[in-house]
Design an enzyme around this catalytic site. Structure first.
Site, PDB file in Angstrom:
ATOM      1  N   GLY C  62       0.808  -1.217   0.000  1.00  0.00           N
ATOM      2  CA  GLY C  62       0.000   0.000   0.000  1.00  0.00           C
ATOM      3  C   GLY C  62       0.837   1.261   0.000  1.00  0.00           C
ATOM      4  N   HIS C 283       4.365 -21.514   9.449  1.00  0.00           N
ATOM      5  CA  HIS C 283       5.811 -21.293   9.453  1.00  0.00           C
ATOM      6  C   HIS C 283       6.482 -22.201  10.466  1.00  0.00           C
ATOM      7  CE1 HIS C 283       9.660 -19.317   9.610  1.00  0.00           C
ATOM      8  NE2 HIS C 283       9.305 -18.491   8.657  1.00  0.00           N
ATOM      9  N   ARG C 347       9.041 -24.214   3.686  1.00  0.00           N
ATOM     10  CA  ARG C 347       8.353 -24.119   4.960  1.00  0.00           C
ATOM     11  C   ARG C 347       7.327 -25.210   5.192  1.00  0.00           C
ATOM     12  NH1 ARG C 347       7.673 -17.574   4.885  1.00  0.00           N
ATOM     13  NH2 ARG C 347       9.865 -17.228   5.358  1.00  0.00           N
ATOM     14  N   HIS C 416       1.190 -18.117   9.640  1.00  0.00           N
ATOM     15  CA  HIS C 416       2.130 -17.033   9.385  1.00  0.00           C
ATOM     16  C   HIS C 416       1.760 -16.186   8.176  1.00  0.00           C
ATOM     17  CE1 HIS C 416       5.860 -14.964   8.779  1.00  0.00           C
ATOM     18  NE2 HIS C 416       6.101 -15.564   7.650  1.00  0.00           N
ATOM     19  N   ARG C 450       4.395 -20.167  -0.096  1.00  0.00           N
ATOM     20  CA  ARG C 450       5.293 -19.073  -0.440  1.00  0.00           C
ATOM     21  C   ARG C 450       6.691 -19.370   0.063  1.00  0.00           C
ATOM     22  NH1 ARG C 450       7.403 -14.922   2.297  1.00  0.00           N
ATOM     23  NH2 ARG C 450       6.048 -15.094   4.116  1.00  0.00           N
ATOM     24  N   LEU C 456       7.887  -9.881   0.702  1.00  0.00           N
ATOM     25  CA  LEU C 456       8.326  -8.487   0.638  1.00  0.00           C
ATOM     26  C   LEU C 456       8.533  -8.105  -0.821  1.00  0.00           C
ATOM     27  CD1 LEU C 456      10.860  -8.449   3.614  1.00  0.00           C
ATOM     28  CD2 LEU C 456       8.425  -7.943   3.611  1.00  0.00           C
TER      29      LEU C 456
HETATM   30  C1  LIG Z   1       6.537 -12.059  11.583  1.00  0.00           C
HETATM   31  C2  LIG Z   1       6.569 -12.019  10.098  1.00  0.00           C
HETATM   32  C3  LIG Z   1       7.785 -12.122   9.423  1.00  0.00           C
HETATM   33  C4  LIG Z   1       7.842 -12.095   8.043  1.00  0.00           C
HETATM   34  N1  LIG Z   1       9.065 -12.173   7.424  1.00  0.00           N
HETATM   35  C5  LIG Z   1       9.119 -12.095   6.078  1.00  0.00           C
HETATM   36  C6  LIG Z   1      10.374 -12.103   5.403  1.00  0.00           C
HETATM   37  O1  LIG Z   1      11.428 -12.202   6.031  1.00  0.00           O
HETATM   38  N2  LIG Z   1      10.387 -12.010   4.061  1.00  0.00           N
HETATM   39  C7  LIG Z   1       9.233 -11.876   3.343  1.00  0.00           C
HETATM   40  O2  LIG Z   1       9.322 -11.768   2.146  1.00  0.00           O
HETATM   41  N3  LIG Z   1       8.041 -11.855   3.960  1.00  0.00           N
HETATM   42  C8  LIG Z   1       7.949 -11.956   5.296  1.00  0.00           C
HETATM   43  N4  LIG Z   1       6.720 -11.926   5.921  1.00  0.00           N
HETATM   44  C9  LIG Z   1       5.529 -11.722   5.129  1.00  0.00           C
HETATM   45  C10 LIG Z   1       5.379 -10.278   4.759  1.00  0.00           C
HETATM   46  O3  LIG Z   1       5.838  -9.466   5.809  1.00  0.00           O
HETATM   47  C11 LIG Z   1       3.954  -9.866   4.480  1.00  0.00           C
HETATM   48  O4  LIG Z   1       3.347 -10.776   3.672  1.00  0.00           O
HETATM   49  C12 LIG Z   1       3.902  -8.531   3.780  1.00  0.00           C
HETATM   50  O5  LIG Z   1       4.658  -7.590   4.492  1.00  0.00           O
HETATM   51  C13 LIG Z   1       2.495  -8.043   3.620  1.00  0.00           C
HETATM   52  O6  LIG Z   1       2.510  -6.720   3.167  1.00  0.00           O
HETATM   53  P1  LIG Z   1       1.186  -6.001   2.756  1.00  0.00           P
HETATM   54  O7  LIG Z   1       1.561  -4.654   2.326  1.00  0.00           O
HETATM   55  O8  LIG Z   1       0.449  -6.829   1.814  1.00  0.00           O
HETATM   56  O9  LIG Z   1       0.298  -5.954   4.083  1.00  0.00           O
HETATM   57  P2  LIG Z   1       0.566  -5.355   5.533  1.00  0.00           P
HETATM   58  O10 LIG Z   1       1.938  -4.911   5.725  1.00  0.00           O
HETATM   59  O11 LIG Z   1      -0.010  -6.317   6.496  1.00  0.00           O
HETATM   60  O12 LIG Z   1      -0.289  -4.043   5.554  1.00  0.00           O
HETATM   61  C14 LIG Z   1      -1.669  -4.050   5.669  1.00  0.00           C
HETATM   62  C15 LIG Z   1      -2.132  -2.638   5.703  1.00  0.00           C
HETATM   63  O13 LIG Z   1      -3.516  -2.599   5.548  1.00  0.00           O
HETATM   64  C16 LIG Z   1      -4.114  -1.844   6.552  1.00  0.00           C
HETATM   65  N5  LIG Z   1      -5.423  -2.415   6.792  1.00  0.00           N
HETATM   66  C17 LIG Z   1      -5.728  -3.703   7.004  1.00  0.00           C
HETATM   67  N6  LIG Z   1      -7.041  -3.839   7.140  1.00  0.00           N
HETATM   68  C18 LIG Z   1      -7.576  -2.614   7.021  1.00  0.00           C
HETATM   69  C19 LIG Z   1      -8.900  -2.106   7.071  1.00  0.00           C
HETATM   70  N7  LIG Z   1      -9.915  -2.901   7.242  1.00  0.00           N
HETATM   71  N8  LIG Z   1      -9.066  -0.779   6.929  1.00  0.00           N
HETATM   72  C20 LIG Z   1      -8.015   0.037   6.735  1.00  0.00           C
HETATM   73  N9  LIG Z   1      -6.762  -0.386   6.663  1.00  0.00           N
HETATM   74  C21 LIG Z   1      -6.553  -1.700   6.807  1.00  0.00           C
HETATM   75  C22 LIG Z   1      -3.190  -1.906   7.702  1.00  0.00           C
HETATM   76  O14 LIG Z   1      -3.361  -0.759   8.504  1.00  0.00           O
HETATM   77  C23 LIG Z   1      -1.858  -1.920   7.007  1.00  0.00           C
HETATM   78  O15 LIG Z   1      -1.464  -0.607   6.731  1.00  0.00           O
HETATM   79  C24 LIG Z   1       6.658 -11.961   7.298  1.00  0.00           C
HETATM   80  C25 LIG Z   1       5.452 -11.878   7.963  1.00  0.00           C
HETATM   81  C26 LIG Z   1       5.386 -11.915   9.339  1.00  0.00           C
HETATM   82  C27 LIG Z   1       4.060 -11.843  10.007  1.00  0.00           C
END
Ligand SMILES: Cc1cc2nc3c(=O)[nH]c(=O)nc-3n(C[C@H](O)[C@H](O)[C@H](O)COP(=O)(O)OP(=O)(O)OC[C@H]3O[C@@H](n4cnc5c(N)ncnc54)[C@H](O)[C@@H]3O)c2cc1C
Ligand code: HEM
Ligand code: HEM
Ligand code: SF4
Ligand code: F3S
Ligand code: FES
Lengths: 253, 238, 663
Positions: C62, C283, C347, C416, C450, C456
């Site tokens: 986003g 995970h 995984r 995870h 995945r 990321l």
């Molecule tokens: C602990 C952990 C470690 C990880 N490590 C890795 C890694 O090393 N390498 C890798 O590639 N991936 C990793 N991942 C996976 C990866 O981090 C995520 O899949 C990725 O960051 C998701 O990004 P995103 O932008 O899709 O969502 P997010 O970063 O989850 O962002 C979601 C956004 O949506 C907003 N939002 C959600 N619902 C609503 C709503 N109803 N109304 C308004 N806003 C809303 C939130 O406020 C937030 O801003 C990891 C995940 C976790 C949990």
């Protein structure tokens, strides 16, 4: 163990607020501090407590998002060094302890409800210049500019700041120097950060001051409570860059 | 509220020293610089006053020298007044900056904590403002006592040694001097360390000794200054 | 036994849906992205500011999208539920981000990253998308470095890499154990820059509670201002959802407390098809559950498997201290079962192996649900470990009270990541015109599993590069048209629905807390729709989920009022949606009569207990439609769901499915 939590309750920004004592039973030592609040909240909901559950900020609960943070017994994020509120575990407490819980108190962080404050000021400091102006797509090949390890490490150490606001909360002056300095150091020591270095410094320092934070008199309390152990040296860097920037930037808008 | 553009623009409109002084960080830098002037003065003043131990003539000569140094390039007392001007200017800036920064910080935390447990902030850092006020009151009294003589019934202009002894022979005055100098010591202990931060003099190699340097210089000044009233009270000089 | 759903093999047309057209160009795979960028209609620079785009979510996907659209000149409104965009859950990603830079000269290439990702996903991803992802991976690193992301470097000052599961090359870029944080700060800073430039308007502490459609097209959203409780409408020419994953359907997961399915579920209820919801990732390396009051699980980055060795004592209930157990009495079960990849198997494989060992009764730690992750043999000893993983070791000791430097960590699998999500085409457009979905919220690139360090990469590829290029195709058609005003009837209606739902939750005044129901839901999902699934279990789960949903609406207690910060109300809304979504997830798991990636059906395994895929019948994406989706959809939260199954067939052009072998 059984504990007493003395918690700040405040219905809204304009409410005057006050402390209320709660007894929490059945706390185990592997629980986190926030899980203890969860447990208390469950009982406040079912018992129909007049104030309802306690509002507190949190999200990741693993010490990285920076959303949590309260004063616990007079120390920001509680007694464990380098530990956010969410990572504080109850094994550090004993049966019968009374724990005082307060929100961050700073004019720039108005209380929203109970323990929740508004830290929007931090975002505005970044908006004023806490970035490198590189539009998507215009970046050169990544390995074109090597960054010597010492700089890379220094930048990373500072970039670890999670924006929790504990530095402000703990500072006797309510100053946001450590936060601002962390961001400035992150960008100002990198080769990529050089072109905008001095403008960024001026802009961010002035934005910080405009937000109503206090001014730093080098108490070093911020460094002591910072969960990410941002070094105090970053503040010296901020000052140095600010002095240099002021000497160099002519008075122009 | 969002960042207001206006004050920044206003600041920019003013010439450099003024625009710089309008920011809190700028004021702090001015405090550090004027603090250095102040420290330089008390340090030199203390060294000069050590001449007390060389006897009456040495000290009085020294005081006279202060007034004649630079003559004939300067009129008699010219150097002294130049020094006084710098000192007064520095003191005014230092106090003004301290006062306005204190106001900003007060406003930054309108309601305090029910309890705050300091982890790193020490007594010295937390008493800078009150310590400064004590030092200011001391300076005023001190001038009336040993420069103007209004607060010293036995004051004789030019008889510096006699004046000092006469002053410290009143034990409440001697105690006041001791207390004030202890306050000054604390102020310098934190201030000297602090100014490295404020002026951005930080380096990984040098940082560990900053604190030690501050302690050493504060101790030297305090020890020297306190020794005078003690010496008079114990009859070592008189 | 092979699959018995005969209808599937003979009558794919039954599931055909013209909306599920990927729209990927058909030329050589390495030219498709270029082709597509050439095909899309453009919006000229002067016209860009006439278009208003809503981006929900400020995570990697986003924030990258909002910042980039802002830079391009579009007017953007960006929403997140946290108090700052910087706190989106991407911040928590630890291990790293993949990119086919081949800096290590170890045989990596765009094709290899593409191949590894398709294979890692057990051949259930769309090849065109994955290839584009691998291509863009290199631009992401360039962009991030230019923004000042402090990646780890070697002594020459050049970028360093580490290895991750499912790959035999070192292509993972990292910043200690805080890669997600550093990448998100880069995107966040770019976003703040646009906020200052007033191209992006930021709405923090705003939760999207409904999607609004006008004439079948996405025209805006309804949000609740979490600070004041105000229900507000926002309209735009296009809506972009980047709202992350739904692992919190399990209650205990590595996700942040606020992660939810609400945004995509509301869109689904409005007609957007939901793809592969049962593809969830468990995970392998998380800190084991410790107690009843636990609120979340903590990940120990997969990168630890670079150096750590996983084992359990050979003898069940060996009560000696781990250090006292000699090598010959240890079972390094991953190294034993998968000699080629060893501790670096993907995984899903690692998680299942750990579960199997614990189910055998050889698990370690309280409760027996844990295995050792041991750093005894790490080259360089404690200093090397501290440098690479210091923050993870610290986190481990804070949580467990044990010192991982002196005795091995105990780990266990935990929910995870979710590969499923809203269905999108090559342009990241959902089945609702004008609605785009990015990041973990869409289903696109990871198939059934995945690979580490790929989320990321995907979030940033989607946000920085894909959407900004493809959205103009949609917007160009809207030139000269104002967005529908928020006073239009559709908005009024959606607002009313949200208000009624809020009022219903607040007025219910039952006896059960939201958390108690969420925990129960989590248990059901973990037991029956977690690491091992069976038809019998899934049927049971669906029944229990439906019952829980009725319990929720009849007996939940949400205190406080709607006009202030009310965290119970926020949770209640999210759990209400999870309670519906869970049923869809179980149903999807039930119809997929094969084992693939993270989806393991007990009925479909080899005699050695490995997953048995069924390419003949299940080489497709399952995309679900909600019958009766429309403006009133979801008004009665307790009502049963009517789900219609649709399919997008997957064509293997470049990577032929094979038995995934890591032996
Ligand atoms: C602990 C952990 C470690 C990880 N490590 C890795 C890694 O090393 N390498 C890798 O590639 N991936 C990793 N991942 C996976 C990866 O981090 C995520 O899949 C990725 O960051 C998701 O990004 P995103 O932008 O899709 O969502 P997010 O970063 O989850 O962002 C979601 C956004 O949506 C907003 N939002 C959600 N619902 C609503 C709503 N109803 N109304 C308004 N806003 C809303 C939130 O406020 C937030 O801003 C990891 C995940 C976790 C949990
Ligand atoms: C007249 C009353 C005085 C007041 C109210 C006052 C107050 C202060 C305050 C509030 C500070 C800031 C502390 C900090 O930044 O950590 C300070 C710093 C300092 N003061 Fe004073 N002070 C006074 C007099 C003096 C005098 C007479 C001297 C010299 C002998 C002096 C030397 C210093 C020094 C060296 C610093 C350090 C500057 C820095 O921190 O950067 N002050 N003073
Ligand atoms: C116990 C220690 C001290 C002694 C014995 C002492 C003594 C004196 C004497 C004798 C004079 C008059 C000199 C003259 O007229 O020629 C003097 C002047 C002065 N002292 Fe001190 N002093 C002491 C400490 C201090 C301190 C701590 C300060 C500052 C914080 C200070 C500031 C001054 C000033 C500003 C003057 C006036 C100088 C002038 O004539 O312009 N003194 N002092
Ligand atoms: S500097 Fe430290 S205390 Fe301050 S916001 Fe950053 S992490 Fe928190
Ligand atoms: S505690 Fe406050 S005074 Fe400065 S050194 Fe830290 S900001
Ligand atoms: S909840 Fe994220 S840092 Fe504490």
């Amino acid at each position: 163990m059984n504990l007493t939590l003395r918690v700040w309750r405040q219905a809204g920004p304009d409410d005057s607020g006050g402390f209320v004592d709660y007894r929490v039973e059945g706390v185990t030592e592997d629980m986190s501090f926030l899980e203890t609040l969860d447990l208390l909240n469950e009982s406040l909901i079912t018992s129909g407590d007049a104030h309802g559950p306690i509002a507190f900020d949190h999200d990741c609960r693993e010490g990285i998002c920076g959303q949590c943070g309260v004063m616990i017994d007079g120390v920001a994020h509680g007694p464990q060094p380098a530990t956010t509120t969410c990572q504080l575990h109850m094994r550090h407490y004993r049966d019968g302890d009374v724990i005082l819980v307060e929100p961050w108190r700073s004019a720039a962080f108005p209380v929203v409800r109970d323990l929740v404050v508004d830290r929007g000021a931090f975002d505005r400091i970044i908006a004023s210049g806490g970035y490198i102006s590189v539009a998507t797509g215009s970046a050169p090949e990544a390995n074109l500019t090597p960054v010597p390890r010492p700089q890379a490490d220094e930048s990373f150490t500072a970039a670890a700041c999670i924006g929790c606001g504990a530095c402000v909360a703990a500072c006797p002056n309510g100053a946001a120097q450590l936060y601002t300095a962390a961001k400035l150091t992150h960008l100002n020591v990198l080769p990529q950060g050089q072109p905008e270095r001095y403008e960024r410094t001026i802009a961010m320092v002035e934005a910080m001051e405009a937000e109503g934070f206090g001014n730093c008199t080098n108490h070093a309390e911020c460094e002591a409570v910072c969960p990410k152990e941002i070094p105090l040296g970053t503040i010296a860097k901020l000052n140095r860059d600010y002095i240099r920037a002021s000497l160099r930037a002519p008075a122009k808008t | 509220m969002a960042v207001q553009a206006e004050p920044v623009a206003e600041r920019r409109a003013a010439p450099f020293p003024i625009s710089f002084y309008r920011t809190a960080v700028g004021k702090k830098v001015v405090m550090a610089l004027t603090g250095i002037v102040g420290f330089g003065y008390v340090f030199a003043h203390m060294l000069g006053n050590l001449k007390i131990y060389l006897g009456e003539t040495a000290l009085n000569h020294y005081a006279e020298w202060l007034r004649t140094v630079g003559v004939p390039a300067l009129p008699r007392g010219g150097f002294l007044w130049l020094g006084r001007a710098v000192l007064i200017g520095a003191l005014i800036l230092h106090v003004h900056a301290a006062w306005s920064l204190a106001r900003i910080s007060k406003a930054a935390r309108p309601s305090g904590y029910a309890k705050q447990d300091y982890v790193a902030a020490n007594y010295a850092s937390r008493t800078m403002r009150w310590g400064g006020v004590i030092v200011l009151l001391f300076i005023i009294y001190h001038l009336l006592d040993l420069t103007g003589g209004q607060a010293n019934p036995n004051f004789v202009r030019g008889e510096v040694y006699e004046n000092v002894v006469a002053s410290f022979e009143r034990w409440p005055v001697a105690i006041f001097y001791i207390i004030a100098n202890l306050a000054l010591g604390l102020h310098l202990y934190h201030g000297l360390w602090s100014l490295f931060q404020t002026l951005g003099w930080s380096h990984t190699r040098f940082d560990p000794v900053r604190r030690k340097l501050a302690i050493a210089f504060a101790l030297i000044v305090v020890a020297g200054n306190i020794s005078f009233p003690l010496a008079v009270m114990t009859g070592a000089i008189g | 036994m092979t699959s018995t759903t005969e209808a599937t093999s003979t009558d794919q047309s039954r599931y055909f849906d013209s909306r599920l057209e990927s729209k990927a160009p058909t030329g050589p795979i390495e030219e498709r992205w270029d082709q597509r960028r050439f095909q899309v209609k453009l919006v000229n620079p002067a016209n860009k500011r006439r278009f208003h785009v809503i981006v929900v979510g400020s995570g990697l996907a986003g924030a990258a999208a909002a910042a980039t659209l802002g830079e391009l000149g579009y007017r953007v409104s960006n929403f997140c539920y946290q108090d700052s965009p910087r706190r989106a859950h991407s911040i928590a990603a630890q291990g790293g981000i993949n990119a086919a830079k081949n800096y290590q000269n170890d045989g990596d290439s765009i094709f290899r990253l593409f191949y590894d990702t398709v294979k890692g996903g057990d051949f259930r991803a769309r090849e065109s998308n994955v290839y584009r992802l691998a291509q863009l991976s290199v631009n992401i690193i360039d962009q991030a470095v230019a923004q000042g992301v402090p990646f780890a470097r070697d002594y020459a000052g050049l970028l360093d890499n580490r290895s991750f599961g499912g790959a035999q090359v070192s292509r993972t870029f990292y910043a200690a154990g805080q890669t997600g944080q550093q990448l998100l700060l880069g995107a966040y800073q770019a976003l703040e820059r646009q906020i200052a430039a007033r191209t992006v308007e930021m709405y923090t502490r705003h939760e999207m509670l409904d999607l609004v459609l006008t004439d079948g097209e996405a025209s805006g959203i309804v949000t609740r201002n979490l600070m004041t409780g105000e229900i507000e409408s926002h309209s735009a020419h296009a809506v972009v959802l980047a709202t992350g994953g739904y692992s919190n359907v399990f209650f205990l997961s590595t996700n942040a407390m606020g992660c939810n399915v609400t945004a995509i579920w509301r869109a689904h209820r409005r007609g957007a098809l939901m793809a592969n919801p049962c593809f969830t990732q468990i995970h392998p390396t998380c800190i084991p559950v410790h107690g009843e009051n636990q609120s979340k699980l903590t990940l120990m980055s997969e990168s630890l498997r670079n150096d750590g060795r996983i084992w359990v004592p050979k003898a069940a209930e060996d009560s000696r201290a781990p250090g006292d157990i000699p090598d010959e009495e240890r079972d390094y079960f991953l190294e034993r079962r998968y000699p080629a990849f060893g501790n670096l198997v993907p995984r899903d494989v690692a998680s299942r192996a750990a579960k199997a060992i614990c189910d055998e009764g050889r698990g370690v730690g309280p409760g027996g649900y844990g295995v050792f992750l041991d750093f005894r043999d790490t080259a360089g000893g404690a200093t090397a470990i501290a440098e690479k993983y210091g923050n993870l070791f610290e986190m481990y000791s804070k949580i467990t009270g044990e010192d991982p430097y002196s005795s091995p960590m105990r780990i266990y699998p935990a929910p995870h990541y979710t590969m499923g999500g809203l269905w999108v085409d090559y342009d990241l457009a959902s089945t609702i015109p004008g609605l785009f979905v990015l990041g973990e919220a869409n289903f696109s690139d990871h198939g059934a599993n995945r690979l580490g360090a790929s989320a990321l990469m995907q979030g940033l590829a989607d946000g920085y590069f894909v959407l900004p290029a493809t959205i103009s195709d949609w917007l160009a058609g809207k030139l000269g048209k104002q967005p529908v005003g928020t006073d239009a009837a559709e908005f009024r209606k959606a607002e009313t629905l949200v208000r009624e739902r809020t009022a219903q939750l607040l007025g219910n005044n039952g006896k059960r807390t939201v958390d108690s129901i969420h925990k129960e839901l989590g248990r059901v999902m973990w037991d029956y729709c977690g690491m091992a699934r069976s038809e019998e279990g899934l049927r049971k789960a669906i029944g229990e989920v439906q019952q829980l949903r009725r319990d929720f609406w009849s007996d939940v207690r949400v205190t406080g009022e709607g006009q202030h910060l009310n965290q119970e109300l926020e949770k209640a809304g999210r759990v209400a949606d999870f309670l519906e979504f869970a049923e869809l997830m179980c149903t999807d798991a039930m119809v997929r009569e094969e084992s693939c990636g993270g989806h393991f059906r007990l009925e479909h395994q080899t005699t050695e207990g490995e997953a048995r895929r069924d390419d003949e019948n299940f080489a497709h994406v399952t995309a679900w439609e909600m019958a009766g989706a429309g403006p009133e959809a979801g008004a009665d939260g307790a009502a049963p769901l009517e789900l219609i199954e649709r399919r997008e067939p997957l064509v293997a052009e470049y990577v032929q499915p094979s038995q995934r072998s890591y032996k």
